[in-house]
Design an enzyme around this catalytic site. Structure first.
Site, PDB file in Angstrom:
ATOM      1  N   CYS A  25       0.837  -1.204   0.000  1.00 23.42           N
ATOM      2  CA  CYS A  25       0.000   0.000   0.000  1.00 23.42           C
ATOM      3  C   CYS A  25       0.872   1.254   0.000  1.00 23.42           C
ATOM      4  CB  CYS A  25      -0.929  -0.009   1.204  1.00 23.42           C
ATOM      5  SG  CYS A  25      -1.923   1.496   1.344  1.00 23.42           S
ATOM      6  N   CYS A  27      -0.326   4.175   2.135  1.00 25.41           N
ATOM      7  CA  CYS A  27      -0.066   4.033   3.572  1.00 25.41           C
ATOM      8  C   CYS A  27       1.410   4.261   3.895  1.00 25.41           C
ATOM      9  CB  CYS A  27      -0.397   2.627   4.068  1.00 25.41           C
ATOM     10  SG  CYS A  27      -1.865   1.885   3.389  1.00 25.41           S
ATOM     11  N   ASP A  28       2.301   3.760   3.070  1.00 23.57           N
ATOM     12  CA  ASP A  28       3.697   3.641   3.486  1.00 23.57           C
ATOM     13  C   ASP A  28       4.719   4.474   2.713  1.00 23.57           C
ATOM     14  OD1 ASP A  28       2.885   1.831   5.414  1.00 23.57           O
ATOM     15  OD2 ASP A  28       3.057   0.119   4.066  1.00 23.57           O
TER      16      ASP A  28
END
Ligand code: NAP
Length: 315
Positions: A135, A138-139
């Site tokens: 993701c 997200c990261d």
């Protein structure tokens, strides 16, 4: 066979399931939540979550899910760490099976989520959250000024590679063929981005890494050229998998309406499925946003939809 009856059963944990549990518990419906074998869902395989409002300094995914769970239990939700193996939604009350055990419910909320498809190599699991991610939204932030690789050739891979260039200094797209399947516009955007390069005909064979002072870290990749079958090693800090997602809807096949990829269909602006009294929330019904906060939002909607529907049955 004896079966236990509940007003609401929630199938699946994660932000959608727990939020539905918090809301239905606070409505005195004492929901029973089947958390499955990956309690907490996809967030339990990410490390820091920094984009969930309310956690100013970020929080670890598993810890966040533990807080969600405790909040649901505080209001009387019941939790079982088992997988639902079969359902019968053809008559009311609805029946579900957990291996040989049987439960019935007046209403069901499905929050079984989706799983990012993985490459299926052992080292990828080993470095998940320590360089490997599924993701970018997200990261990506954790890879400022670093070198990262993205695997895939579809729209997601193009999008994630472009997004990653906001943080990483260098993004290399690895694709197993010599042609992308992504839409033309997404490809054009990618080719125009000076921070992105492409390695065609390339397959990741192994994620390489080291452990320093007890901390695991990815350091590179072993790659196979799919045309020459030659192996090479490259250095890098991150590997983002963008090879698609699969909704966890196997047990609902032929029962709940799904799109061609298996995502549950809900009536626009609600969480209602094609069967009255069955609701769906979170990634299992969303192939587009796939965020913890949107899953929690639809989990809340499902709880309210279920509560109102149950009320309407008694009036
Ligand atoms: P996708 O279109 O199914 O593409 C998956 C890609 O991963 C393919 O290029 C495939 O290679 C590769 N792949 C699959 N398994 C692999 C493996 N084991 N090893 C290496 N490579 C592998 O999935 P997606 O990109 O996630 O897109 C899903 C849907 O969402 C699509 O309909 C897409 O258009 C849509 N989407 C749209 C947008 C947008 O419009 N903004 C953004 C994201 C996604 P091959 O090509 O060789 O099969």
């Amino acid at each position: 066979m004896n079966s236990k009856h509940e007003k609401v059963i929630i199938i699946g944990s994660g932000p959608a399931g727990f939020t539905a549990a918090i809301y239905t518990a606070r409505a005195n419906l004492t929901p029973l939540i089947f958390e499955g074998y990956q309690p907490g869902g996809q967030l339990t395989i990410t490390t820091d979550v920094e984009n969930y409002p309310g956690f100013e300094h970020g929080i670890m995914g598993p810890e966040m899910m533990e807080i969600f769970r405790k909040q649901a239990l505080r209001f009387g939700a019941q939790s079982i760490f088992k997988n639902v193996t079969k359902v019968d939604f053809s008559k009311r009350p609805f029946t579900i099976w957990v291996e040989s055990e049987q439960y019935t419910a007046d209403s069901i909320i499905v929050t079984t989520g989706a799983a990012a498809m993985l490459l299926d190599i052992p080292s990828e699991t080993n470095y998940m959250g320590y360089g490997v991610s599924a993701c970018a939204t997200c990261d990506a932030f954790f890879f400022k000024n670093q070198t990262v690789y993205v695997v895939g050739g579809g729209d997601s891979a193009m999008e994630e590679a472009n997004f990653l260039t906001k943080f990483a200094s260098k993004v290399i797209l690895l694709h197993r063929r010599d042609k992308f399947r992504a839409s033309k516009i997404m490809q054009d955007r990618l080719f125009k981005n000076p921070k992105v390069s492409v390695m065609w005909n390339s397959e990741v064979i192994e994620v390489l890494g080291e452990t320093l002072d007890g901390k695991k870290k990815m350091t590179g990749l072993k790659i196979k050229n799919t045309v020459t079958n030659k192996f090479s090693e490259v250095k890098g800090d991150g590997l983002f998998l963008a090879i698609g997602h699969k909704p966890n809807t196997e047990i609902f096949k032929g029962i709940l309406d799904m799109d061609e990829k298996g995502y549950l269909k809900v009536k626009l602006g609600s969480t209602k499925t094609n069967i009255e009294g069955i609701f769906a929330a979170g990634d299992v019904a969303d192939s587009y946003y796939r965020q913890a906060v949107t899953a929690a939002g639809t989990g809340c909607m499902a709880a309210i939809d279920a509560e109102r529907w149950l009320e309407s049955q008694h009036s």
